[in-house]
Design a protein around this motif. Sequence first.
Motif, PDB file in Angstrom:
ATOM      1  N   GLU A   1       5.276  -0.939  -7.411  1.00  0.00           N
ATOM      2  CA  GLU A   1       5.989  -1.745  -8.405  1.00  0.00           C
ATOM      3  C   GLU A   1       5.990  -1.052  -9.768  1.00  0.00           C
ATOM      4  O   GLU A   1       7.020  -1.017 -10.460  1.00  0.00           O
ATOM      5  N   ARG A   2       4.853  -0.499 -10.152  1.00  0.00           N
ATOM      6  CA  ARG A   2       4.777   0.180 -11.445  1.00  0.00           C
ATOM      7  C   ARG A   2       5.667   1.422 -11.471  1.00  0.00           C
ATOM      8  O   ARG A   2       6.296   1.723 -12.489  1.00  0.00           O
ATOM      9  N   LEU A   3       5.726   2.146 -10.356  1.00  0.00           N
ATOM     10  CA  LEU A   3       6.607   3.314 -10.287  1.00  0.00           C
ATOM     11  C   LEU A   3       8.073   2.911 -10.404  1.00  0.00           C
ATOM     12  O   LEU A   3       8.854   3.572 -11.095  1.00  0.00           O
ATOM     13  N   VAL A   4       8.442   1.833  -9.739  1.00  0.00           N
ATOM     14  CA  VAL A   4       9.821   1.338  -9.828  1.00  0.00           C
ATOM     15  C   VAL A   4      10.169   1.020 -11.273  1.00  0.00           C
ATOM     16  O   VAL A   4      11.217   1.435 -11.794  1.00  0.00           O
ATOM     17  N   LYS A   5       9.284   0.293 -11.939  1.00  0.00           N
ATOM     18  CA  LYS A   5       9.542  -0.089 -13.329  1.00  0.00           C
ATOM     19  C   LYS A   5       9.603   1.139 -14.239  1.00  0.00           C
ATOM     20  O   LYS A   5      10.386   1.182 -15.190  1.00  0.00           O
ATOM     21  N   ARG A   6       8.806   2.135 -13.939  1.00  0.00           N
ATOM     22  CA  ARG A   6       8.783   3.355 -14.744  1.00  0.00           C
ATOM     23  C   ARG A   6      10.098   4.121 -14.597  1.00  0.00           C
ATOM     24  O   ARG A   6      10.630   4.656 -15.575  1.00  0.00           O
ATOM     25  N   VAL A   7      10.602   4.191 -13.386  1.00  0.00           N
ATOM     26  CA  VAL A   7      11.876   4.861 -13.137  1.00  0.00           C
ATOM     27  C   VAL A   7      13.007   4.126 -13.856  1.00  0.00           C
ATOM     28  O   VAL A   7      13.852   4.740 -14.511  1.00  0.00           O
ATOM     29  N   VAL A   8      13.018   2.816 -13.740  1.00  0.00           N
ATOM     30  CA  VAL A   8      14.064   2.007 -14.382  1.00  0.00           C
ATOM     31  C   VAL A   8      13.986   2.136 -15.898  1.00  0.00           C
ATOM     32  O   VAL A   8      15.010   2.255 -16.585  1.00  0.00           O
ATOM     33  N   ALA A   9      12.768   2.140 -16.440  1.00  0.00           N
ATOM     34  CA  ALA A   9      12.589   2.285 -17.886  1.00  0.00           C
ATOM     35  C   ALA A   9      13.097   3.626 -18.388  1.00  0.00           C
ATOM     36  O   ALA A   9      13.489   3.763 -19.556  1.00  0.00           O
TER      37      ALA A   9
ATOM     38  N   ALA B   1       9.334  -4.641  -4.430  1.00  0.00           N
ATOM     39  CA  ALA B   1      10.003  -3.529  -5.109  1.00  0.00           C
ATOM     40  C   ALA B   1      11.363  -3.966  -5.647  1.00  0.00           C
ATOM     41  O   ALA B   1      11.745  -3.602  -6.766  1.00  0.00           O
ATOM     42  N   LEU B   2      12.101  -4.750  -4.875  1.00  0.00           N
ATOM     43  CA  LEU B   2      13.388  -5.268  -5.337  1.00  0.00           C
ATOM     44  C   LEU B   2      13.199  -6.180  -6.546  1.00  0.00           C
ATOM     45  O   LEU B   2      13.955  -6.112  -7.523  1.00  0.00           O
ATOM     46  N   ASP B   3      12.178  -7.024  -6.493  1.00  0.00           N
ATOM     47  CA  ASP B   3      11.890  -7.909  -7.628  1.00  0.00           C
ATOM     48  C   ASP B   3      11.500  -7.115  -8.870  1.00  0.00           C
ATOM     49  O   ASP B   3      11.746  -7.546 -10.002  1.00  0.00           O
ATOM     50  N   ALA B   4      10.901  -5.935  -8.661  1.00  0.00           N
ATOM     51  CA  ALA B   4      10.481  -5.090  -9.780  1.00  0.00           C
ATOM     52  C   ALA B   4      11.635  -4.305 -10.379  1.00  0.00           C
ATOM     53  O   ALA B   4      11.477  -3.665 -11.423  1.00  0.00           O
ATOM     54  N   GLY B   5      12.800  -4.340  -9.716  1.00  0.00           N
ATOM     55  CA  GLY B   5      13.970  -3.673 -10.267  1.00  0.00           C
ATOM     56  C   GLY B   5      14.583  -2.598  -9.405  1.00  0.00           C
ATOM     57  O   GLY B   5      15.535  -1.927  -9.834  1.00  0.00           O
ATOM     58  N   ALA B   6      14.067  -2.390  -8.191  1.00  0.00           N
ATOM     59  CA  ALA B   6      14.655  -1.393  -7.300  1.00  0.00           C
ATOM     60  C   ALA B   6      16.093  -1.775  -6.952  1.00  0.00           C
ATOM     61  O   ALA B   6      16.421  -2.961  -6.810  1.00  0.00           O
ATOM     62  N   SER B   7      16.960  -0.774  -6.831  1.00  0.00           N
ATOM     63  CA  SER B   7      18.368  -1.026  -6.539  1.00  0.00           C
ATOM     64  C   SER B   7      18.609  -1.246  -5.050  1.00  0.00           C
ATOM     65  O   SER B   7      19.472  -2.032  -4.662  1.00  0.00           O
ATOM     66  N   ILE B   8      17.868  -0.530  -4.211  1.00  0.00           N
ATOM     67  CA  ILE B   8      18.026  -0.597  -2.764  1.00  0.00           C
ATOM     68  C   ILE B   8      16.788   0.039  -2.151  1.00  0.00           C
ATOM     69  O   ILE B   8      16.071   0.785  -2.824  1.00  0.00           O
ATOM     70  N   ILE B   9      16.521  -0.276  -0.897  1.00  0.00           N
ATOM     71  CA  ILE B   9      15.362   0.268  -0.189  1.00  0.00           C
ATOM     72  C   ILE B   9      15.845   1.207   0.910  1.00  0.00           C
ATOM     73  O   ILE B   9      16.660   0.826   1.754  1.00  0.00           O
ATOM     74  N   MET B  10      15.353   2.448   0.884  1.00  0.00           N
ATOM     75  CA  MET B  10      15.659   3.399   1.963  1.00  0.00           C
ATOM     76  C   MET B  10      14.626   3.212   3.071  1.00  0.00           C
ATOM     77  O   MET B  10      13.424   3.131   2.791  1.00  0.00           O
ATOM     78  N   ILE B  11      15.080   3.144   4.300  1.00  0.00           N
ATOM     79  CA  ILE B  11      14.193   2.937   5.443  1.00  0.00           C
ATOM     80  C   ILE B  11      14.066   4.234   6.232  1.00  0.00           C
ATOM     81  O   ILE B  11      15.060   4.787   6.721  1.00  0.00           O
ATOM     82  N   GLU B  12      12.837   4.736   6.327  1.00  0.00           N
ATOM     83  CA  GLU B  12      12.559   5.953   7.089  1.00  0.00           C
ATOM     84  C   GLU B  12      12.898   5.755   8.563  1.00  0.00           C
ATOM     85  O   GLU B  12      12.623   4.697   9.140  1.00  0.00           O
ATOM     86  N   SER B  13      13.466   6.777   9.178  1.00  0.00           N
ATOM     87  CA  SER B  13      13.820   6.685  10.599  1.00  0.00           C
ATOM     88  C   SER B  13      12.632   6.919  11.523  1.00  0.00           C
ATOM     89  O   SER B  13      12.604   6.416  12.654  1.00  0.00           O
ATOM     90  N   GLU B  14      11.633   7.704  11.039  1.00  0.00           N
ATOM     91  CA  GLU B  14      10.470   7.966  11.892  1.00  0.00           C
ATOM     92  C   GLU B  14       9.771   6.661  12.265  1.00  0.00           C
ATOM     93  O   GLU B  14       9.534   5.816  11.409  1.00  0.00           O
TER      94      GLU B  14
END
Length: 281
Positions: A134-142, A184-197
Amino acid sequence: MADMSTHDVSFNFVPRAWRPAKPRTTGITEIRAPYYSTFGTRHMEDVFEAAGQWIDGIKWAGGSFSLMPRQQVKAMNDVSHSNGAYVSSGGWIETVLRYGDAAVDQYLSEAKEVGFDVIEISTGFIMVPTSGLERLVKRVVAAGLKAKPELGIQIGSGGDSGEAELAAETKKDIGDLIDRGKRALDAGASIIMIESEGITENVVQWNTAAAAAIINGLGIENVMFEAADGPVFEWYIKNYGNEVNLFVDHSQILQLEALRQNIWGNKSTWGRVINPAPTGS
């Protein structure tokens, strides 16, 4: 079905499954920038010239941009922007994080300077708590960038590890992925990428239940699935329609779009992909 009057295509008298014009919010196709295939601006311009109306964004995988001159990276990002496509860093912040906060700030600053729009926050190789994500998401958005956490159920995903190596690492709980995605979405993420592995890659049998749980738990519009294999992206479209967001290799754009528009397929998809156009479109 709908005509293609809003798109520049030949043989547009043949009806297709409806596809909105760019910028799209669903049915997004993200393609891989140089990584498995090494190419420069001339090849990228050719790709966009042929199929640019179907490319929503590019993703630099595995830190490949860090192996090129800065001006080359910016030039390729400029090509993407001039064709109405965003630029994503792909997974690499997990490498930068090992060198501390100052390195992260410098990474975000330089990413913005060379034309990145999206920073992918991959967690396959690192054990970051949800609060840290969550903190990383907010940092990227900031920093004025969009955050795209990359989540998966396979520990050690995101690299070039083999099936046996990943199987030895075991898997994560799907409920944890959904919780982390929501936060993560609540923290400001635009979309979530889902790993295929662990879902469709490096597994003996596809874990289709995991894909269904992710879509039901986070919403199809909030997730993008790695699907750089023909049978995989066909499965997603066959089961979830042409509005599912997918990441594929740049060599697969037209193959994927043919499925999205219902102009080609194999025995299980040919003529079956339908999406009626909105009224008035």
